[in-house]
Design a protein around this motif. Structure first.
Motif, PDB file in Angstrom:
ATOM      1  N   LYS A   1      99.538  -8.585  77.392  1.00 27.51           N
ATOM      2  CA  LYS A   1      98.761  -9.156  75.935  1.00 27.51           C
ATOM      3  C   LYS A   1      99.185 -10.444  75.969  1.00 27.51           C
ATOM      4  O   LYS A   1      98.015 -11.232  75.130  1.00 27.51           O
ATOM      5  CB  LYS A   1      98.754  -8.172  74.607  1.00 27.51           C
ATOM      6  CG  LYS A   1      98.608  -6.696  75.299  1.00 27.51           C
ATOM      7  CD  LYS A   1      98.357  -5.800  73.763  1.00 27.51           C
ATOM      8  CE  LYS A   1      98.212  -4.531  74.261  1.00 27.51           C
ATOM      9  NZ  LYS A   1      97.968  -3.661  72.856  1.00 27.51           N
ATOM     10  N   ASN A   2     100.753 -10.951  75.829  1.00 22.25           N
ATOM     11  CA  ASN A   2     100.361 -12.522  75.548  1.00 22.25           C
ATOM     12  C   ASN A   2     101.399 -13.144  76.353  1.00 22.25           C
ATOM     13  O   ASN A   2     102.477 -13.190  76.445  1.00 22.25           O
ATOM     14  CB  ASN A   2     101.830 -12.407  74.268  1.00 22.25           C
ATOM     15  CG  ASN A   2     100.915 -11.812  73.348  1.00 22.25           C
ATOM     16  OD1 ASN A   2      99.730 -11.659  72.271  1.00 22.25           O
ATOM     17  ND2 ASN A   2     101.227 -10.250  72.663  1.00 22.25           N
ATOM     18  N   PRO A   3     100.937 -13.091  77.352  1.00 28.73           N
ATOM     19  CA  PRO A   3     102.183 -13.882  78.562  1.00 28.73           C
ATOM     20  C   PRO A   3     103.098 -15.589  77.921  1.00 28.73           C
ATOM     21  O   PRO A   3     103.782 -15.957  79.020  1.00 28.73           O
ATOM     22  CB  PRO A   3     100.943 -14.123  79.787  1.00 28.73           C
ATOM     23  CG  PRO A   3      99.435 -14.394  79.013  1.00 28.73           C
ATOM     24  CD  PRO A   3      99.888 -13.265  77.725  1.00 28.73           C
TER      25      PRO A   3
ATOM     26  N   GLU B   1     107.295 -16.647  74.533  1.00 27.20           N
ATOM     27  CA  GLU B   1     108.532 -16.488  75.153  1.00 27.20           C
ATOM     28  C   GLU B   1     109.181 -15.340  74.989  1.00 27.20           C
ATOM     29  O   GLU B   1     110.178 -14.493  75.570  1.00 27.20           O
ATOM     30  CB  GLU B   1     109.368 -17.961  75.267  1.00 27.20           C
ATOM     31  CG  GLU B   1     110.816 -17.676  76.116  1.00 27.20           C
ATOM     32  CD  GLU B   1     111.271 -18.589  75.809  1.00 27.20           C
ATOM     33  OE1 GLU B   1     112.403 -19.464  76.124  1.00 27.20           O
ATOM     34  OE2 GLU B   1     110.790 -19.631  75.595  1.00 27.20           O
ATOM     35  N   LYS B   2     108.636 -15.128  73.769  1.00 24.48           N
ATOM     36  CA  LYS B   2     109.627 -14.349  73.286  1.00 24.48           C
ATOM     37  C   LYS B   2     109.612 -12.414  73.921  1.00 24.48           C
ATOM     38  O   LYS B   2     110.453 -11.707  73.063  1.00 24.48           O
ATOM     39  CB  LYS B   2     109.211 -13.906  71.503  1.00 24.48           C
ATOM     40  CG  LYS B   2     107.713 -13.781  70.980  1.00 24.48           C
ATOM     41  CD  LYS B   2     107.640 -13.526  69.392  1.00 24.48           C
ATOM     42  CE  LYS B   2     105.801 -13.470  69.505  1.00 24.48           C
ATOM     43  NZ  LYS B   2     105.796 -13.046  67.414  1.00 24.48           N
ATOM     44  N   PHE B   3     108.344 -12.276  74.111  1.00 28.86           N
ATOM     45  CA  PHE B   3     107.733 -11.272  74.535  1.00 28.86           C
ATOM     46  C   PHE B   3     108.924 -10.753  76.538  1.00 28.86           C
ATOM     47  O   PHE B   3     108.051 -10.042  76.732  1.00 28.86           O
ATOM     48  CB  PHE B   3     106.586 -11.318  74.503  1.00 28.86           C
ATOM     49  CG  PHE B   3     105.630 -10.680  73.397  1.00 28.86           C
ATOM     50  CD1 PHE B   3     106.901  -9.633  72.379  1.00 28.86           C
ATOM     51  CD2 PHE B   3     105.264 -11.606  72.978  1.00 28.86           C
ATOM     52  CE1 PHE B   3     105.957  -9.397  71.417  1.00 28.86           C
ATOM     53  CE2 PHE B   3     104.356 -10.779  71.415  1.00 28.86           C
ATOM     54  CZ  PHE B   3     104.851 -10.285  71.288  1.00 28.86           C
ATOM     55  N   ARG B   4     108.846 -12.648  76.582  1.00 29.06           N
ATOM     56  CA  ARG B   4     109.537 -12.434  78.007  1.00 29.06           C
ATOM     57  C   ARG B   4     111.317 -12.293  78.372  1.00 29.06           C
ATOM     58  O   ARG B   4     111.817 -12.925  79.139  1.00 29.06           O
ATOM     59  CB  ARG B   4     108.753 -13.650  78.824  1.00 29.06           C
ATOM     60  CG  ARG B   4     107.156 -13.731  78.914  1.00 29.06           C
ATOM     61  CD  ARG B   4     106.546 -14.242  79.685  1.00 29.06           C
ATOM     62  NE  ARG B   4     106.428 -15.749  78.797  1.00 29.06           N
ATOM     63  CZ  ARG B   4     107.324 -16.561  78.579  1.00 29.06           C
ATOM     64  NH1 ARG B   4     108.551 -16.657  80.030  1.00 29.06           N
ATOM     65  NH2 ARG B   4     107.417 -18.103  78.378  1.00 29.06           N
TER      66      ARG B   4
ATOM     67  N   TYR C   1     107.844  -3.233  76.329  1.00 25.04           N
ATOM     68  CA  TYR C   1     107.425  -4.249  76.467  1.00 25.04           C
ATOM     69  C   TYR C   1     107.361  -4.951  77.811  1.00 25.04           C
ATOM     70  O   TYR C   1     106.096  -5.798  77.848  1.00 25.04           O
ATOM     71  CB  TYR C   1     109.046  -3.801  78.049  1.00 25.04           C
ATOM     72  CG  TYR C   1     110.300  -4.076  76.996  1.00 25.04           C
ATOM     73  CD1 TYR C   1     110.183  -4.895  75.436  1.00 25.04           C
ATOM     74  CD2 TYR C   1     111.432  -3.039  76.639  1.00 25.04           C
ATOM     75  CE1 TYR C   1     111.496  -5.437  74.883  1.00 25.04           C
ATOM     76  CE2 TYR C   1     112.860  -2.690  75.964  1.00 25.04           C
ATOM     77  CZ  TYR C   1     112.394  -3.392  74.738  1.00 25.04           C
ATOM     78  OH  TYR C   1     113.162  -4.299  74.110  1.00 25.04           O
ATOM     79  N   ILE C   2     106.076  -4.207  78.633  1.00 26.77           N
ATOM     80  CA  ILE C   2     105.055  -4.393  79.919  1.00 26.77           C
ATOM     81  C   ILE C   2     103.788  -5.192  78.968  1.00 26.77           C
ATOM     82  O   ILE C   2     103.360  -5.891  79.849  1.00 26.77           O
ATOM     83  CB  ILE C   2     105.081  -3.499  80.730  1.00 26.77           C
ATOM     84  CG1 ILE C   2     106.258  -3.183  81.600  1.00 26.77           C
ATOM     85  CG2 ILE C   2     103.961  -3.562  81.873  1.00 26.77           C
ATOM     86  CD1 ILE C   2     106.853  -4.274  81.487  1.00 26.77           C
TER      87      ILE C   2
END
Length: 454
Positions: free
Chosen positions: A378-380, A383-386, A372-373
Motif C-alpha cells: 500500500k505504501n511502497p 521507507e519505514k514499512f520497508r 508487513y507485506i
C-alpha cells in the motif's frame, strides 16, 4: 528657416505637402495658403502603426481602437516644403511637367485601410477577405464620393463602415465581376502648382472605380434587408455545418478512445480471472493432498486397531490403490524449477509443520507477515514499512523466532543490511505482483484448515 508646412489662412489647417493643399482647396474652396515653420504632427500608433497628424486625430483613433501609445516622429518627417511644379502624366502615360517637359515616377497603387475588427467579423460570416475589404471601403460614409485615399488623408481611418452597411453593399454588388478583387488605387491626387504665389490649378483626379452601375435598378430597403438576412442565414448554416462536422470528428475520437479503454479493461479483467482460477486450482490441489494424507492416516490407525484387537489385516486387494495412483501422477509430471510463489508456499508449510504444536502462534506469525507485506504494497515509497529491525522484541516473538519467517520475507525481496541488523526492501526491488502473490499465499495459509497438513 524654410517652411515645413502650408497653413490655410481661412481655417488655420496645417498641410504637409503641396498635394494636400490642393486637396484641401478642392474640398473647401480655400485659396489663402502660406508657408509655415510649424511642422505637421506625425504621431504613429505603436500597436498598429497608424499615423496620426494631429492630437484630435490620435484621440479619435484611441476612441475607435483603444490604442493609447503613440510615437512622436514629427521631427523625422519634417522637411522644407518644395514649391516646384509637380509632375503630371500625359495621355501616353509618361510623367511630365505642367509645360509638358520632364518625367517622374507614377504613384504606387495601395490597398485601403479598413477596420480590422469588422473585417474579421465579415470573414467569420464566410465572405472572402477581398470582398469584405471592398465592402468596408466602399460602404464608408464618404466611400462612394471622395476619390481613393483622400478620405484617409483628411479624416484618418478609412473604410470604418458599420457591419450592416457592409453587408448591404455586398448584397447590392454581389454580381459585380470584380466583387472578389482587392480594391487598389493611387494614394494622392495628381496636382500642379504654378508659382510661389500658391495659386492652385484644379485638374481632374485620377480615375477611381466607385463600383456604381447606374443601369442597375436599386433595391428597396425591404429587399436589402431580405438579401442581408439571406446572406447571414447562409453564413450561419455554413458555420453550423462546420461545427457539426467538427462535433462528428470529436464524437468519433471519443468512441475510439472508449473502445480502447473497454478493451484494456477487458484484458485486465481476463488476466485477473485467470489469476484467480489458478489460485483456486492450487488451493483445491492442496486440499486434495491434505484429504489424501488424512485418509492414509486413518487407514494406518484402522490397521493398528485391528492388530491390537487381534483381527486379521484387511485384504490388500480390497484396498483402494489411491497412493500408487498419486505417485504415478506425480511421476508423470515434468520436472521444472520451483517458482518464487511455490517457494513461499513451501516456506509457510514448513513453518507450520515445524511449529504444529502451537497453532495460535503460527497463525499470529502468518497474520504479522501479512501485515508487513500489506504495508509495503500500500505504501511502497515509505521507507519505514520497508525496513525491519531484526532484534526488535515484538518481531522476534511473532516472526523472527519461528523457523521460516525471515526466509519468507527474503523471498519477498527483503535483504539483510548493516551486518544483519536490519531487513530492508529497496524501492527498486519492490515487485507488486510478487507481493500480491505473497499476500494470497498468506491468506490461504490462514483460512485453509488443511494448509500444511502434508
Amino acid at each position: 528657416m524654410a517652411g515645413v508646412s502650408l497653413k490655410c489662412g481661412d481655417c488655420g489647417a496645417l498641410l504637409k505637402s503641396v498635394q494636400e493643399a490642393q486637396e484641401h482647396a478642392e474640398l473647401t474652396s480655400h485659396s489663402n495658403f502660406s508657408e509655415s515653420t510649424e511642422a505637421v504632427l506625425n504621431l504613429v500608433c505603436t500597436s498598429c502603426g497608424k499615423p496620426c497628424r494631429s492630437k484630435t486625430e490620435s484621440d479619435l483613433h484611441t476612441k475607435r481602437t483603444g490604442h493609447t501609445e503613440f510615437a512622436d516622429k514629427t521631427s523625422e518627417a519634417a522637411k522644407p516644403i518644395s514649391l516646384e511644379v509637380p509632375k503630371v502624366a500625359d495621355e501616353s502615360g509618361e510623367a511630365m511637367d505642367v509645360d509638358g517637359s520632364g518625367s517622374s515616377k507614377p504613384e504606387e497603387m495601395v490597398v485601403p485601410e479598413v477596420d480590422k475588427k469588422l473585417l474579421e467579423e465579415l470573414e467569420g460570416m464566410g465572405f472572402p477577405a477581398a470582398r469584405a475589404t471592398r465592402a468596408l471601403h466602399y460602404s464608408g460614409e464618404e466611400g462612394d464620393i471622395l476619390p481613393f485615399g483622400l478620405h484617409n488623408k483628411l479624416y484618418g481611418d478609412y473604410g470604418n463602415a458599420s457591419l450592416e452597411a457592409a453587408v448591404n453593399w455586398i448584397v447590392e454588388h454581389e454580381n459585380d465581376p470584380d466583387i472578389d478583387q482587392m480594391p487598389m488605387g493611387y494614394n494622392l491626387f495628381v496636382e500642379i502648382m504654378k508659382s510661389k504665389a500658391v495659386d492652385f490649378v484644379k485638374i481632374n483626379p485620377v480615375p477611381v472605380s466607385t463600383d456604381v452601375d447606374a443601369s442597375k435598378p436599386s433595391l428597396t430597403p425591404e429587399e436589402v434587408k431580405l438579401k442581408a438576412q439571406e446572406l447571414r442565414e447562409r453564413a450561419r448554416k455554413k458555420k453550423e455545418e462546420e461545427e457539426k462536422k467538427a462535433e462528428r470528428e470529436r464524437e468519433k475520437e471519443r468512441i475510439r478512445i472508449g473502445k480502447e479503454l473497454l478493451e484494456a479493461k477487458r484484458i485486465e479483467e481476463e488476466n485477473e480471472r485467470k489469476r484467480l482460477l489458478a489460485l483456486r486450482k492450487a488451493e483445491k490441489e492442496e486440499e486434495k493432498r491434505a484429504r489424501e494424507k488424512i485418509r492414509q492416516k486413518l487407514e494406518e490407525d484402522k490397521a493398528e486397531r485391528r492388530r491390537r484387537l487381534g483381527l486379521p489385516p484387511e485384504d490388500p486387494a480390497t484396498a483402494k490403490p489411491s497412493t500408487p495412483v498419486v505417485e504415478e501422477k506425480k511421476s508423470s509430471l515434468p520436472v521444472r524449477p520451483a517458482t518464487k510463489v511455490e517457494q513461499m508456499r513451501e516456506c509457510l508449510r514448513s513453518l507450520k509443520q515445524n511449529h504444529k504444536d502451537d497453532d495460535a502462534r503460527v497463525k499470529r506469525a502468518f497474520q504479522t507477515l501479512l501485515t508487513y507485506i500489506g504495508n509495503v504494497a500500500k505504501n511502497p515509497n515509505e521507507e519505514k514499512f520497508r525496513k525491519i529491525r531484526l532484534n526488535n522484541q515484538t518481531f522476534q516473538d511473532r516472526v523472527g523466532a519461528l523457523k521460516g519467517g525471515i526466509e519468507f520475507l527474503e523471498l519477498c525481496g527483503f535483504q539483510k543490511i548493516e551486518g544483519g541488523e536490519f531487513l530492508f526492501l529497496p524501492r527498486d526491488k519492490v515487485e507488486m505482483e510478487l507481493l500480491n502473490s505473497a499476500g494470497a499465499e498468506l491468506n490461504s495459509a490462514i483460512n485453509n484448515p488443511f494448509f500444511g497438513v502434508l
